[in-house]
Design a protein around this motif. Sequence first.
Motif, PDB file in Angstrom:
ATOM      1  N   ASP A  63       0.825  -1.208   0.000  1.00  0.00           N
ATOM      2  CA  ASP A  63       0.000   0.000   0.000  1.00  0.00           C
ATOM      3  C   ASP A  63       0.862   1.262   0.000  1.00  0.00           C
ATOM      4  N   GLU A  64       1.942   1.239   0.769  1.00  0.00           N
ATOM      5  CA  GLU A  64       2.847   2.389   0.840  1.00  0.00           C
ATOM      6  C   GLU A  64       3.545   2.609  -0.500  1.00  0.00           C
ATOM      7  N   LYS A  65       3.966   1.521  -1.135  1.00  0.00           N
ATOM      8  CA  LYS A  65       4.658   1.639  -2.422  1.00  0.00           C
ATOM      9  C   LYS A  65       3.696   2.078  -3.524  1.00  0.00           C
ATOM     10  N   PHE A  66       2.462   1.594  -3.464  1.00  0.00           N
ATOM     11  CA  PHE A  66       1.460   1.973  -4.464  1.00  0.00           C
ATOM     12  C   PHE A  66       1.140   3.459  -4.357  1.00  0.00           C
ATOM     13  N   SER A  67       1.038   3.956  -3.134  1.00  0.00           N
ATOM     14  CA  SER A  67       0.780   5.378  -2.926  1.00  0.00           C
ATOM     15  C   SER A  67       1.926   6.227  -3.470  1.00  0.00           C
ATOM     16  N   LEU A  68       3.155   5.825  -3.181  1.00  0.00           N
ATOM     17  CA  LEU A  68       4.315   6.573  -3.662  1.00  0.00           C
ATOM     18  C   LEU A  68       4.402   6.523  -5.184  1.00  0.00           C
ATOM     19  N   LEU A  69       4.106   5.374  -5.768  1.00  0.00           N
ATOM     20  CA  LEU A  69       4.119   5.233  -7.224  1.00  0.00           C
ATOM     21  C   LEU A  69       3.195   6.263  -7.870  1.00  0.00           C
ATOM     22  N   ASN A  70       1.992   6.412  -7.328  1.00  0.00           N
ATOM     23  CA  ASN A  70       1.025   7.348  -7.901  1.00  0.00           C
ATOM     24  C   ASN A  70       1.438   8.800  -7.681  1.00  0.00           C
ATOM     25  N   GLN A  71       2.061   9.095  -6.554  1.00  0.00           N
ATOM     26  CA  GLN A  71       2.543  10.457  -6.320  1.00  0.00           C
ATOM     27  C   GLN A  71       3.660  10.815  -7.300  1.00  0.00           C
ATOM     28  N   LEU A  72       4.573   9.876  -7.524  1.00  0.00           N
ATOM     29  CA  LEU A  72       5.662  10.114  -8.471  1.00  0.00           C
ATOM     30  C   LEU A  72       5.127  10.239  -9.899  1.00  0.00           C
ATOM     31  N   ASN A  73       4.103   9.469 -10.215  1.00  0.00           N
ATOM     32  CA  ASN A  73       3.534   9.494 -11.562  1.00  0.00           C
ATOM     33  C   ASN A  73       2.853  10.825 -11.857  1.00  0.00           C
ATOM     34  N   THR A  74       2.108  11.340 -10.882  1.00  0.00           N
ATOM     35  CA  THR A  74       1.363  12.589 -11.083  1.00  0.00           C
ATOM     36  C   THR A  74       2.150  13.819 -10.655  1.00  0.00           C
ATOM     37  N   GLN A  75       3.300  13.579  -9.986  1.00  0.00           N
ATOM     38  CA  GLN A  75       4.130  14.676  -9.471  1.00  0.00           C
ATOM     39  C   GLN A  75       3.354  15.555  -8.491  1.00  0.00           C
ATOM     40  N   THR A  76       2.474  14.933  -7.733  1.00  0.00           N
ATOM     41  CA  THR A  76       1.750  15.623  -6.661  1.00  0.00           C
ATOM     42  C   THR A  76       1.978  14.846  -5.375  1.00  0.00           C
ATOM     43  N   TYR A  77       2.410  15.538  -4.334  1.00  0.00           N
ATOM     44  CA  TYR A  77       2.815  14.859  -3.113  1.00  0.00           C
ATOM     45  C   TYR A  77       1.937  15.294  -1.948  1.00  0.00           C
ATOM     46  N   THR A  78       1.626  14.335  -1.086  1.00  0.00           N
ATOM     47  CA  THR A  78       0.809  14.632   0.090  1.00  0.00           C
ATOM     48  C   THR A  78       1.740  14.934   1.259  1.00  0.00           C
ATOM     49  N   GLY A  79       1.653  16.167   1.758  1.00  0.00           N
ATOM     50  CA  GLY A  79       2.505  16.549   2.876  1.00  0.00           C
ATOM     51  C   GLY A  79       3.962  16.638   2.463  1.00  0.00           C
ATOM     52  N   HIS A  80       4.846  16.585   3.443  1.00  0.00           N
ATOM     53  CA  HIS A  80       6.280  16.643   3.160  1.00  0.00           C
ATOM     54  C   HIS A  80       6.732  15.322   2.546  1.00  0.00           C
ATOM     55  N   SER A  81       7.462  15.408   1.455  1.00  0.00           N
ATOM     56  CA  SER A  81       7.951  14.199   0.802  1.00  0.00           C
ATOM     57  C   SER A  81       9.400  14.389   0.389  1.00  0.00           C
ATOM     58  N   GLU A  82      10.215  13.394   0.692  1.00  0.00           N
ATOM     59  CA  GLU A  82      11.621  13.451   0.293  1.00  0.00           C
ATOM     60  C   GLU A  82      11.779  13.341  -1.215  1.00  0.00           C
ATOM     61  N   TYR A  83      10.688  12.948  -1.907  1.00  0.00           N
ATOM     62  CA  TYR A  83      10.766  12.770  -3.355  1.00  0.00           C
ATOM     63  C   TYR A  83      10.304  14.007  -4.125  1.00  0.00           C
ATOM     64  N   GLU A  84       9.780  14.994  -3.437  1.00  0.00           N
ATOM     65  CA  GLU A  84       9.301  16.191  -4.118  1.00  0.00           C
ATOM     66  C   GLU A  84      10.449  16.862  -4.870  1.00  0.00           C
ATOM     67  N   GLY A  85      10.202  17.183  -6.134  1.00  0.00           N
ATOM     68  CA  GLY A  85      11.235  17.787  -6.965  1.00  0.00           C
ATOM     69  C   GLY A  85      12.004  16.787  -7.809  1.00  0.00           C
ATOM     70  N   ILE A  86      11.786  15.483  -7.573  1.00  0.00           N
ATOM     71  CA  ILE A  86      12.437  14.456  -8.392  1.00  0.00           C
ATOM     72  C   ILE A  86      11.884  14.528  -9.809  1.00  0.00           C
ATOM     73  N   ARG A  87      12.761  14.525 -10.797  1.00  0.00           N
ATOM     74  CA  ARG A  87      12.343  14.655 -12.190  1.00  0.00           C
ATOM     75  C   ARG A  87      12.515  13.329 -12.925  1.00  0.00           C
ATOM     76  N   THR A  88      11.550  13.024 -13.783  1.00  0.00           N
ATOM     77  CA  THR A  88      11.614  11.830 -14.625  1.00  0.00           C
ATOM     78  C   THR A  88      11.658  12.291 -16.081  1.00  0.00           C
TER      79      THR A  88
END
Length: 330
Positions: A132-157
């Motif tokens: 569940d945690e990985k699925f949530s992160l996958l969708n955040q990275l895909n849409t480039q929208t993050y919930t709260g503070h995220s260490e992945y914010e700003g990561i570019r694909t």
Amino acid sequence: MLPISILDQTPINKGQTVTEALNHTLELAQLADQSGYTRYFLSEHHNLKDVVGTSPEILIMYLLDHTKQMRIGSGGVMLQHYHPLKVIEQFHLMDKLSDQRVDLAVGKAPGGYPKVVDLLQEELQKPLKHFDEKFSLLNQLNTQTYTGHSEYEGIRTAHRDETDGPVPVYLLGTSEHSAIQAAEAQTGIVYAYFINSDLSELEKALKAYKSRYPKGRFIVSIPAVVTADGNQKLPFRFSQRHYELTFEDGSRIVLNTKQQVDEYRSESEKSFEVVEKKMKIISGSKEEVINTLNEINRSGLIDEWMLHMPVQSHKLRMNTVRELAPVNSK
């Protein structure tokens, strides 16, 4: 008839070479592309004797280069083995190279027996992150929208242009729980009816999904073959049984033969219960198959069929794709 797609596990017959099995997948995909099918999904399995589809990402790119209009995707990436960032990077790059014809479906299952699964996860951080945690992160990275503070914010694909949207994501599942999870994540779902053919369970999943995410896409993967070429009956033999393994933590996997169950038990340190089930394969003439599909979709909530042909006969698979081709139903 609803839009129709294909799930291909790239089966290999006894005495057949890997090259021949891969060529059969290519031939089937090109026929589907020419015949108006919506999408073509490729599975991920490891160290299994009867399938050779170990890397859907590579097969996706190969088929994208040899087809013209059909969407090509994973069916699916077994997310427990990989970091979501790497998965999204791969699919965003494939999407850019293919004029946005790529779909990403992810699954919860291991896709193999314990020995090869341990090897795949050998270098991952332990304990493993929950799906569940990985699925949530996958969708955040895909849409480039993050919930709260995220260490992945700003990561570019590879999706860096303003016109780039997310890759369509689907969750593979067999239950109401998976349907709710997909709806809450606002992704599509591919419901594996070939694993769980209980109509009441399908209805529950459909209603749960559509009530939460009405515009979401609910695809049902059905086990079906057309066993007649015109008036000629084709040879059809199929083991209609499979085996559901349920573990103490509630997780489940499905195996096709008793031999596979024995092999799994010899490699596993976990205890599990085995329930033998019958796969309700849909077979007959084109008209008989379509009538059965219409009966399954009695609620009218299904958006798309995904054809799973659990037979090794390439002739039978090709005939099924020809007979059920959308271009023939117009």
